[in-house]
Design a protein around this motif. Structure first.
Motif, PDB file in Angstrom:
ATOM      1  N   PRO A  38     124.375  79.268   8.532  1.00  0.00           N
ATOM      2  CA  PRO A  38     123.238  79.029   7.630  1.00  0.00           C
ATOM      3  C   PRO A  38     123.142  77.597   7.100  1.00  0.00           C
ATOM      4  O   PRO A  38     122.061  77.134   6.784  1.00  0.00           O
ATOM      5  N   HIS A  39     124.289  76.900   7.001  1.00  0.00           N
ATOM      6  CA  HIS A  39     124.228  75.539   6.454  1.00  0.00           C
ATOM      7  C   HIS A  39     123.886  74.493   7.514  1.00  0.00           C
ATOM      8  O   HIS A  39     123.722  73.321   7.196  1.00  0.00           O
ATOM      9  N   ALA A  40     123.797  74.912   8.770  1.00  0.00           N
ATOM     10  CA  ALA A  40     123.502  73.960   9.846  1.00  0.00           C
ATOM     11  C   ALA A  40     122.050  74.097  10.288  1.00  0.00           C
ATOM     12  O   ALA A  40     121.427  75.133  10.115  1.00  0.00           O
ATOM     13  N   MET A  41     121.519  73.018  10.872  1.00  0.00           N
ATOM     14  CA  MET A  41     120.130  73.028  11.331  1.00  0.00           C
ATOM     15  C   MET A  41     119.959  74.026  12.470  1.00  0.00           C
ATOM     16  O   MET A  41     120.824  74.132  13.335  1.00  0.00           O
ATOM     17  N   PRO A  42     118.839  74.741  12.476  1.00  0.00           N
ATOM     18  CA  PRO A  42     118.594  75.697  13.562  1.00  0.00           C
ATOM     19  C   PRO A  42     118.402  74.984  14.900  1.00  0.00           C
ATOM     20  O   PRO A  42     118.019  73.814  14.937  1.00  0.00           O
ATOM     21  N   ILE A  43     118.661  75.713  15.973  1.00  0.00           N
ATOM     22  CA  ILE A  43     118.416  75.185  17.314  1.00  0.00           C
ATOM     23  C   ILE A  43     116.930  74.868  17.445  1.00  0.00           C
ATOM     24  O   ILE A  43     116.078  75.625  16.983  1.00  0.00           O
ATOM     25  N   GLY A  44     116.635  73.715  18.045  1.00  0.00           N
ATOM     26  CA  GLY A  44     115.239  73.318  18.221  1.00  0.00           C
ATOM     27  C   GLY A  44     114.738  72.369  17.149  1.00  0.00           C
ATOM     28  O   GLY A  44     113.642  71.826  17.264  1.00  0.00           O
ATOM     29  N   THR A  45     115.546  72.143  16.084  1.00  0.00           N
ATOM     30  CA  THR A  45     115.137  71.214  15.021  1.00  0.00           C
ATOM     31  C   THR A  45     114.990  69.801  15.593  1.00  0.00           C
ATOM     32  O   THR A  45     115.843  69.337  16.347  1.00  0.00           O
ATOM     33  N   THR A  46     113.888  69.127  15.240  1.00  0.00           N
ATOM     34  CA  THR A  46     113.679  67.746  15.686  1.00  0.00           C
ATOM     35  C   THR A  46     114.412  66.797  14.745  1.00  0.00           C
ATOM     36  O   THR A  46     114.261  66.880  13.530  1.00  0.00           O
ATOM     37  N   VAL A  47     115.211  65.923  15.325  1.00  0.00           N
ATOM     38  CA  VAL A  47     116.030  65.001  14.534  1.00  0.00           C
ATOM     39  C   VAL A  47     115.912  63.584  15.086  1.00  0.00           C
ATOM     40  O   VAL A  47     115.514  63.382  16.226  1.00  0.00           O
ATOM     41  N   GLY A 151     111.531  70.843   1.330  1.00  0.00           N
ATOM     42  CA  GLY A 151     111.153  72.252   1.224  1.00  0.00           C
ATOM     43  C   GLY A 151     112.354  73.177   1.169  1.00  0.00           C
ATOM     44  O   GLY A 151     113.463  72.830   1.582  1.00  0.00           O
ATOM     45  N   LYS A 152     112.105  74.373   0.634  1.00  0.00           N
ATOM     46  CA  LYS A 152     113.129  75.410   0.595  1.00  0.00           C
ATOM     47  C   LYS A 152     113.562  75.729   2.022  1.00  0.00           C
ATOM     48  O   LYS A 152     112.731  75.787   2.926  1.00  0.00           O
ATOM     49  N   GLY A 153     114.857  75.912   2.222  1.00  0.00           N
ATOM     50  CA  GLY A 153     115.347  76.212   3.563  1.00  0.00           C
ATOM     51  C   GLY A 153     115.757  74.977   4.346  1.00  0.00           C
ATOM     52  O   GLY A 153     116.358  75.087   5.410  1.00  0.00           O
ATOM     53  N   THR A 154     115.437  73.774   3.815  1.00  0.00           N
ATOM     54  CA  THR A 154     115.831  72.541   4.508  1.00  0.00           C
ATOM     55  C   THR A 154     117.352  72.412   4.494  1.00  0.00           C
ATOM     56  O   THR A 154     117.998  72.646   3.475  1.00  0.00           O
ATOM     57  N   ARG A 155     117.927  72.044   5.637  1.00  0.00           N
ATOM     58  CA  ARG A 155     119.374  71.799   5.706  1.00  0.00           C
ATOM     59  C   ARG A 155     119.623  70.377   5.231  1.00  0.00           C
ATOM     60  O   ARG A 155     118.896  69.456   5.606  1.00  0.00           O
ATOM     61  N   VAL A 156     120.655  70.214   4.418  1.00  0.00           N
ATOM     62  CA  VAL A 156     120.923  68.908   3.819  1.00  0.00           C
ATOM     63  C   VAL A 156     122.412  68.584   3.870  1.00  0.00           C
ATOM     64  O   VAL A 156     123.246  69.452   4.127  1.00  0.00           O
ATOM     65  N   VAL A 157     122.726  67.306   3.608  1.00  0.00           N
ATOM     66  CA  VAL A 157     124.106  66.873   3.410  1.00  0.00           C
ATOM     67  C   VAL A 157     124.160  66.223   2.029  1.00  0.00           C
ATOM     68  O   VAL A 157     123.293  65.412   1.688  1.00  0.00           O
ATOM     69  N   GLN A 169     129.083  67.513   2.008  1.00  0.00           N
ATOM     70  CA  GLN A 169     129.017  68.931   2.380  1.00  0.00           C
ATOM     71  C   GLN A 169     127.654  69.243   2.987  1.00  0.00           C
ATOM     72  O   GLN A 169     126.627  68.754   2.525  1.00  0.00           O
ATOM     73  N   MET A 170     127.680  70.072   4.005  1.00  0.00           N
ATOM     74  CA  MET A 170     126.428  70.566   4.558  1.00  0.00           C
ATOM     75  C   MET A 170     125.971  71.744   3.710  1.00  0.00           C
ATOM     76  O   MET A 170     126.788  72.466   3.138  1.00  0.00           O
ATOM     77  N   GLY A 171     124.672  71.918   3.624  1.00  0.00           N
ATOM     78  CA  GLY A 171     124.160  73.034   2.840  1.00  0.00           C
ATOM     79  C   GLY A 171     122.704  73.304   3.153  1.00  0.00           C
ATOM     80  O   GLY A 171     122.098  72.652   4.003  1.00  0.00           O
ATOM     81  N   GLN A 172     122.156  74.277   2.437  1.00  0.00           N
ATOM     82  CA  GLN A 172     120.755  74.650   2.611  1.00  0.00           C
ATOM     83  C   GLN A 172     120.116  74.755   1.225  1.00  0.00           C
ATOM     84  O   GLN A 172     120.703  75.328   0.309  1.00  0.00           O
ATOM     85  N   GLN A 186     122.990  75.834  -1.379  1.00  0.00           N
ATOM     86  CA  GLN A 186     124.112  76.680  -0.973  1.00  0.00           C
ATOM     87  C   GLN A 186     124.939  75.889   0.029  1.00  0.00           C
ATOM     88  O   GLN A 186     124.460  75.529   1.103  1.00  0.00           O
ATOM     89  N   LEU A 187     126.174  75.585  -0.358  1.00  0.00           N
ATOM     90  CA  LEU A 187     127.034  74.729   0.454  1.00  0.00           C
ATOM     91  C   LEU A 187     127.746  75.516   1.541  1.00  0.00           C
ATOM     92  O   LEU A 187     127.815  76.740   1.506  1.00  0.00           O
ATOM     93  N   GLU A 188     128.327  74.752   2.490  1.00  0.00           N
ATOM     94  CA  GLU A 188     129.043  75.400   3.594  1.00  0.00           C
ATOM     95  C   GLU A 188     130.251  76.187   3.097  1.00  0.00           C
ATOM     96  O   GLU A 188     130.697  77.124   3.750  1.00  0.00           O
ATOM     97  N   ASN A 189     130.782  75.818   1.910  1.00  0.00           N
ATOM     98  CA  ASN A 189     131.939  76.562   1.390  1.00  0.00           C
ATOM     99  C   ASN A 189     131.517  77.837   0.653  1.00  0.00           C
ATOM    100  O   ASN A 189     132.343  78.520   0.055  1.00  0.00           O
TER     101      ASN A 189
END
Length: 202
Positions: A38-47, A151-157, A169-172, A186-189
């Motif tokens: 959940p804390h990582a970007m979904p497959i297909g995310t443009t970066v 936006g809500k649901g965005t993956r962040v560091v 930390q990675m999170g959402q 919500q962090l990866e931990n």
């Protein structure tokens, strides 16, 4: 595993159970990263690739997330049809939709929406393409993370927090408090913390 990525081959060979091709295809599948947590970007995310020192030629390139390796803490990013590289979250910026907020010098900018093009580590600003051009005709502006609402649901560091253990930390983003100008992340931990807009990067 590579040969099965050619168009048409995977289907053709996989269609015959018991053939080497079919088995090879399965093995290739096993080596790929699993669906990201959940804390990582979904497959297909443009970066966009940024701040690479050793392979600086890739900086500024646009790619797509193909998977995430928990062991290595890296994303598999396809940057050309034939090039996939493993990159840390700190070397990627998502091209996500954002809203501009809290600019006191140019209040007319607040509430405008745009898309993140990239993040500049040197000056600590996002380059953002606005949905509607400014009166002067410009549509790309540089903004600090504090003035950008993700936006809500965005993956962040996370970054710049006084409590060091929470940095990097990675999170959402699970919630946004506009009045307090804070995200709940919500962090990866597994912990959820409330932090300022400036303390995350998408």
């Amino acid at each position: 595993g590579m040969s099965f990525d050619l168009p048409g081959m995977g289907g053709g060979m996989g269609g015959f159970p018991g053939m080497m091709g079919g088995k090879g295809g399965c093995k290739g599948g096993g080596r790929r990263s699993v669906a990201p947590p959940p804390h990582a970007m979904p497959i297909g995310t443009t970066v966009v690739v940024r701040n690479l020192k050793s392979s600086a030629n890739h900086n500024g390139k646009t790619g797509r997330v193909q998977g995430y390796s928990l062991d290595k803490g890296r994303y598999d990013v396809e940057i050309d049809s034939d090039t996939t590289i493993a990159l840390r979250p700190a070397n990627l910026t998502q091209q996500c939709s954002v809203e501009i907020s809290g600019i006191e010098s140019q209040p007319e900018m607040n509430g405008k929406s745009g898309t993140v093009l990239t993040y500049d580590d040197d000056n600590g600003r996002y380059n953002i393409r606005l949905k509607t051009k400014l009166p002067n005709g410009r549509d790309v502006i540089g903004l600090q993370p504090a003035n950008v609402i993700l936006g809500k649901g965005t993956r962040v560091v996370t970054q710049g927090l006084s409590n060091e253990q929470f940095n990097g930390q990675m999170g959402q983003i699970v919630d946004t408090d506009l009045e307090a100008a804070r995200y709940s992340v919500q962090l990866e931990n597994g912990k959820t913390i409330k932090i300022k807009f400036a303390n995350v990067l998408c």
